[in-house]
Design a protein around this motif. Structure first.
Motif: not given
Length: 260
Positions: A221-229, A233-242
């Protein structure tokens, strides 16, 4: 609940060695073989080996459906996996069977093979294994489609130098690059992904790129893409902490201003 005997259980990957079909398909321990050619497969290990070896002799491929961590995905296989299996228990077999009955089924003719590659921050690049004629006709546009901007810049500089020197040399170079891009497009895209810090993550079959991204997102669920419809995604723990640290700093800053 009706008792399910061992012969009616699914096969779960216990282990496999290097240079096997299972490794080439990026299978993992505890992956469950659920279906062969879209039909539930409950025949056991020996029958699976025989059926897959028969496909290899006939030089045919078929759809193998795998259950991993709560989600299904399909792969194309044409030989024995070379893995050791254990059987699922009754509860697991019943749960997977119920989930499979709700799975969307696709014909093999409608599917393409994809390679999913990712880095440590869940940035994914999904590469189609089918050749694109576009890569041979217009290499710069093909590179632009895959966002290889630095290579396009290099291509433009070299083209300008060649065309200013001799048009026929430029034309010969264009033909050579077109042939190279068409023949080696898969290897080129994989090499670019590896150079950007990505590694092999998953091999799957899907109807198109959107479908492939959806399947990968179901498994991560954390998968990120440059271009997507797809949605965010669900944010990773690192991003949430930041983000929490940033909000905390903003609160402290506001408090300081209030005190002043």
């Amino acid at each position: 609940m009706e008792q399910i005997n061992k012969s009616e259980s699914f096969l779960k990957v216990d282990s496999f060695t290097r240079k096997t079909v299972a490794q080439s398909l990026l299978l993992k321990d505890n992956d469950v073989v659920v279906a062969l050619d879209n039909n539930l497969y409950l025949k056991g290990e020996n029958a699976l080996i025989e059926d897959l070896n028969l496909l290899k002799k006939e030089e045919k491929k078929t759809i193998l459906t795998i259950f991993r961590e709560g989600s299904f995905f399909d792969v194309l296989v044409s030989g024995s996996l070379g893995a050791k299996f254990i059987s699922t228990d009754n509860d697991e077999t019943k749960l997977i069977s119920e989930k499979f009955s709700k799975k969307e089924i696709f014909d093999q003719i409608d599917l393409k093979e994809y390679i999913a590659m990712r880095d440590l921050t869940h940035n994914y690049e999904i590469i189609c294994k089918s050749k694109s004629l576009f890569a041979g006709i217009m290499p710069p546009m093909w590179l632009a489609y895959h966002s290889k901007w630095w290579l396009i810049s290099l291509f433009a500089v070299l083209s300008f130098l060649l065309i200013s020197t001799n048009f026929w040399i430029f034309l010969f170079g264009w033909v050579c690059v077109s042939i190279y891009c068409y023949i080696g497009q898969l290897e080129l895209l994989i090499s670019f992904a590896l150079l950007s810090g990505k590694a092999y993550s998953m091999i799957l079959c899907a109807t198109d790129m959107d479908h492939a991204q959806k399947v990968v997102r179901e498994h991560n669920p954390k998968a990120k893409y440059k271009v997507t419809r797809l949605g965010d995604p669900i944010k990773s723990d690192h991003e949430s902490n930041s983000k929490e640290d940033k909000n905390l700093k903003n609160k402290i800053s506001d408090s300081q201003e209030a005190l002043i």
